[in-house]
Design a protein around this motif. Structure first.
Motif, PDB file in Angstrom:
ATOM      1  N   ARG A 299     -33.159  47.734  47.444  1.00  0.00           N
ATOM      2  CA  ARG A 299     -31.873  47.731  46.297  1.00  0.00           C
ATOM      3  C   ARG A 299     -30.674  48.581  46.587  1.00  0.00           C
ATOM      4  O   ARG A 299     -29.989  47.829  45.445  1.00  0.00           O
ATOM      5  CB  ARG A 299     -32.604  49.476  45.578  1.00  0.00           C
TER       6      ARG A 299
ATOM      7  N   GLN B 207     -24.679  42.424  42.626  1.00  0.00           N
ATOM      8  CA  GLN B 207     -24.402  42.869  41.378  1.00  0.00           C
ATOM      9  C   GLN B 207     -22.612  42.957  40.664  1.00  0.00           C
ATOM     10  O   GLN B 207     -22.570  42.533  39.994  1.00  0.00           O
ATOM     11  CB  GLN B 207     -25.803  44.057  40.593  1.00  0.00           C
ATOM     12  N   GLU B 208     -22.203  44.016  41.707  1.00  0.00           N
ATOM     13  CA  GLU B 208     -21.204  44.714  41.331  1.00  0.00           C
ATOM     14  C   GLU B 208     -20.007  43.692  42.088  1.00  0.00           C
ATOM     15  O   GLU B 208     -18.863  43.583  40.916  1.00  0.00           O
ATOM     16  CB  GLU B 208     -21.239  45.332  42.641  1.00  0.00           C
TER      17      GLU B 208
ATOM     18  N   SER C 176     -27.979  46.118  44.400  1.00  0.00           N
ATOM     19  CA  SER C 176     -26.088  46.320  44.270  1.00  0.00           C
ATOM     20  C   SER C 176     -25.981  45.903  44.146  1.00  0.00           C
ATOM     21  O   SER C 176     -24.369  46.058  43.596  1.00  0.00           O
ATOM     22  CB  SER C 176     -26.974  48.127  43.962  1.00  0.00           C
ATOM     23  N   SER C 177     -25.580  45.953  45.224  1.00  0.00           N
ATOM     24  CA  SER C 177     -23.893  45.430  46.011  1.00  0.00           C
ATOM     25  C   SER C 177     -23.902  44.495  45.399  1.00  0.00           C
ATOM     26  O   SER C 177     -22.410  43.788  45.413  1.00  0.00           O
ATOM     27  CB  SER C 177     -24.182  44.821  47.455  1.00  0.00           C
TER      28      SER C 177
END
Length: 629
Positions: free
Chosen positions: A347, A354-355, A351-352
């Motif tokens: 996750r 997605q940023e 998420s990294s």
């Protein structure tokens, strides 16, 4: 000498007529007149001695017969045979028009101009009844002129051939020449290029001369220069950095041709949006290649320009690359796990990504499969669907069993490994990953099939593989990130996930996506017109061309954009074209066959007609200039 139409030689029998007229001439009659005043103005030959009049009489007869003989020789098509061109019914000219033919010699003459000059002179020696065809080729051949007997039409088409900034494929062109030569045998093929198709055979003197090359009577002429030095950009790869917004990694490969006379020092410059960004200096030995990586920061539509500078470079078309920075389309992926709990390390890695704004993620469990929304890729983490989706790129983490192309088996006890071996360090999935610092725990074994390529090997088993199976891109990870040691808390795992997603999806098409193509490639387009921007140093030339088809050829170097929003760039990136060959001893080809020689050769029609006119004028001046009418 040879008569091509010997059936007309029977007309020489017409010489009997002037012979009879001169042998059986009527004798002069004596007539009494009232005055001799007017006879003093008669022609001077009537006042000459008898022997001189008799000599001029026979000289006139000889000139008359010569006029008849020359006229018959013209009809019989008398030629001077200096080569074997008259042995063929067809000559096929295979002319190289690739980018390297633009190289100039010390006098400023390009290789293409030299080829045209030699062909114009050489065609004068070919009999008119021999058909000649013209094929020009680069990456693909084009029949410029089918077989014809009209020399003016052929020469006009020859003058219209120009070099194109495209690499060449001589094997395809040779097959086209073979087909055209086979229509009207016997035939010969003339190949003019800056390199030979056939190597020099031992004991045969010059390379490639008069050899039967795969069933062809091939004559070659090497127009290359005795000494040539060329450094160029032979490869370029531009890709967004997975975890950094508006940043790109550009990989540039530069090379120096193997026949360069000496090593060179190169300066590779990079500019973004017209502003110089960075440069590198490289020393290259002849035949050496090297790759350089640049980190570039820029936004969509900014112009990236990379160019070479060196003291000597005989070929400039491969020294510069310019392209607009692409707009990275966000990837929509689905993450499917067998339960609600999430691997925190996976996750965190997702998420990294997605940023950066280049990735969007949907989460779900096996109950949400199949998905109602279309996604670019799917991540199966610890679970595989019973019916494998063959139309979506997939990333499989810790497979529990087998499904579709994934032939895996879960281990009863995970096996930790302190290090892994790299199968292919150049694969895009391993880009910028420090594989030597990785320690992981294997949880499954799987088989590699199709084009699946082992990337990480732990012990004797493959733990990471990537490739295509039945046209579907697939990445398999036979380990658990949460159970591994030196992997999930390092930057290598987020980079690995980002590389796997970008490689699986690999966006290339669509409005707003820039297509970076090599010259000679075909590109599908839409719209009514395309605008080319060709860069010449700091100057740019824009040209708008109407679109008549939905596929265009990249036939020039520059940046293009259609009115429908498609855009891209086209450049000469060819290691083979940049590696120019110098013409050494024995590499000239059949130089004597194509040499421009002085003297009379070929059909003598013009020469015979010229002599006929001269004889006619001479006979008139000698015997009729004092005639009285």
């Amino acid at each position: 000498m040879q008569f091509l139409n010997p059936g007309s030689l029977w007309l020489l029998l017409l010489g009997i007529i002037p012979l009879m007229l001169y042998l059986f001439r009527r004798r002069s009659k004596k007539v009494k007149v009232s005055t001799l005043v007017f006879f003093k103005t008669l022609a001077q030959e009537h006042q000459e001695s008898a022997w001189l009049r008799r000599l001029k009489k026979w000289l006139s007869f000889v000139l008359t017969v010569l006029m008849l003989v020359f006229a018959v020789f013209v009809l019989s098509r008398l030629i001077v045979k200096q080569d074997d061109a008259d042995q063929y019914r067809t000559v096929v000219i295979l002319l190289d028009r690739s980018a390297s033919m633009e190289v100039k010699d010390g006098l400023g003459e390009t290789r293409m101009a030299a080829a045209k000059r030699l062909l114009r002179e050489r065609l004068k020696k070919v009999p008119e009844e021999v058909g000649v065809a013209l094929i020009a080729y680069d990456v693909r051949p084009e029949v410029i002129q089918p077989r014809t007997l009209k020399r003016r039409e052929l020469l006009s088409r020859l003058e219209g051939v120009e070099t194109r900034p495209i690499a060449e494929r001589s094997d395809v062109a040779l097959e086209s020449a073979r087909m055209l030569a086979g229509l009207e045998p016997p035939s010969a093929v003339w190949h003019l290029s800056d390199h030979l198709l056939t190597p020099a055979a031992p004991g045969e003197g010059e390379g490639g001369t008069n050899t039967n090359f795969e069933g062809l009577n091939l004559r070659e002429l090497n127009l290359g220069l005795p000494e040539i030095s060329n450094s160029g950009i032979t490869a370029l790869q531009l890709r967004p950095v997975p975890l950094e917004y508006s940043r790109y990694d550009a990989y540039v490969q530069v090379a120096l041709n193997a026949d360069a006379p000496a090593p060179v020092k190169l300066r590779l410059n990079v500019s973004v949006g017209g502003i110089p960004s960075q440069f590198r200096e490289v020393d290259l030995a002849p035949g050496e290649r090297t790759g350089l990586t640049f980190r570039i920061t820029g936004s969509r539509d900014q112009l990236l320009r990379i160019w070479l500078e060196t003291e000597r470079d005989d070929f400039a078309l491969d020294d510069q690359v310019s392209l607009p920075l692409p707009d990275v389309k966000p990837i929509l992926a689905a993450w499917i796990r067998p339960d609600e709990s999430e691997d925190p390390y996976t996750r965190f890695a997702l998420s990294s990504i997605q940023e950066t704004g280049t990735f969007e993620l949907l989460k779900g469990n096996p109950g949400s499969w199949p998905l109602s929304e279309k996604v670019d890729a799917v991540i199966f983490d610890g679970w595989l669907p019973p019916v494998w989706p063959s139309d979506i790129p997939a990333i499989v983490i810790n497979p529990p069993g087998a499904s579709g192309p994934v032939l895996a088996k879960k281990l009863s006890a995970p096996i930790p490994y302190d290090a892994v071996r790299v199968g292919n360090a150049d694969h895009p999935v391993l880009f910028r990953i420090s594989s030597g610092r990785v320690a992981l725990t294997q949880t499954a074994v799987f088989e590699t099939q199709g084009s699946l390529e082992p990337l990480w090997i732990a012990g004797k088993e493959t733990v990471l593989a990537a490739g295509e199976v039945n046209g579907q891109r697939l990445v398999i990870m036979g380990f658990s990130p949460g159970l591994s040691d030196r992997l999930p808390l390092t930057a290598s795992f987020p980079i690995l996930m980002g590389n796997a997603l970008f490689w699986c999806v690999d966006h290339k098409d669509g409005p707003g996506s820039a297509q970076f193509l090599s010259t000679g490639e075909l590109a599908p387009v839409t719209g009514e017109a395309i605008t080319w921007t060709e860069l010449n140093g700091r100057e740019s030339i824009r040209k708008r061309i109407p679109l008549t088809t939905d596929v265009i050829e990249m036939d020039r170097i520059g940046i293009w954009e259609t009115d429908s929003g498609l855009r891209g760039a086209s450049h000469l990136l060819s290691a083979a074209e940049s590696d120019m060959k110098a013409k050494g001893e024995g590499d000239a080809g059949d130089l004597e066959y194509f040499a421009v020689e002085s003297g009379i050769a070929g059909n003598l029609k013009l020469w015979l007609l010229s002599v006929l006119i001269v004889v006619l004028l001479l006979e008139s001046w000698l015997f009729h200039r004092f005639a009285v009418y």
